[in-house]
Enzyme design. Structure first.
Site: not given
Ligand code: IMP
Ligand code: MG
Length: 182
Positions: A105, A108, A136
């Protein structure tokens, strides 16, 4: 409350990406994949829960022979100094020598995707391709290769189109951004 705003639990969000824009990007990615994946017999791996809507919309538009399955990352509180351990669960398909397309989805920090790719590599797929609906870039600190990206967004909290705030908001067909309180 203004028409473009909604309240989810205690927070206020406003529309930032309309449904038509999302669907146009999904179609663009599907068109690219349909060109790139001919004769590759790919297996799509949707990462639950967030990617279910992107996976569904995208998969309907894939015209090459393909399969789909869904995986989940389970968090375990580590008993060691490493803290929380995230393990990819639900892999019951043979991934060896397959072209695997991870559907996320949002990317981040990139930590989740990095974890997923590391664990998938252990199954010896032929190739791991990554598609994410949202990215992002300013928040991403891991070196992850994103082969298909729907939209790049600023480093703000968003919900809708599968993404949630404490489990709510996944059903919204457009994407909303958190309105910062004064
Ligand atoms: P990462 O490991 O920091 O890249 O984050 C990934 C996971 O965090 C995604 O698969 C989402 O489930 C959650 N996530 C990151 N940013 C958002 C946001 O802005 N809204 C909701 N869920 C987020
Ligand atoms: Mg997720």
């Amino acid at each position: 409350m203004p028409k473009n705003q909604i309240k989810v639990l205690d927070l206020t969000f406003e529309t930032s990406i309309p449904e038509a824009t999302i669907q146009a990007e999904v179609k663009r990615i599907a068109d690219e994949m349909n060109r790139d994946l001919v004769d590759k017999n790919p297996i799509f791996l949707g990462i639950l829960n967030g990617a279910f809507m992107f996976a569904s919309d995208l998969f309907k538009q894939i015209t090459v022979p393909c399969q789909i399955t869904f995986l989940k990352l389970a968090s375990y509180e580590g008993t060691t100094t490493t803290g929380t351990v995230k393990q990819l669960i639900g892999i019951n398909q043979e991934l060896k020598d397959r072209v695997v397309i991870v559907l996320e989805d949002i990317v981040d920090t990139g930590i989740t995707l990095d974890t997923i790719i590391r664990q998938l590599s252990g199954y010896q797929p032929k190739e791991i391709i990554v598609a994410t609906m949202l990215h992002k870039p300013d928040a991403t600190k891991m070196k992850v290769t994103l082969d298909y990206v729907g939209l790049e967004i600023p480093n703000d909290f968003v919900l809708g189109y599968g993404l949630d705030y404490n489990g709510y908001g996944r059903n919204l067909p457009e994407i909303y951004t958190l309105v910062e309180e004064e």
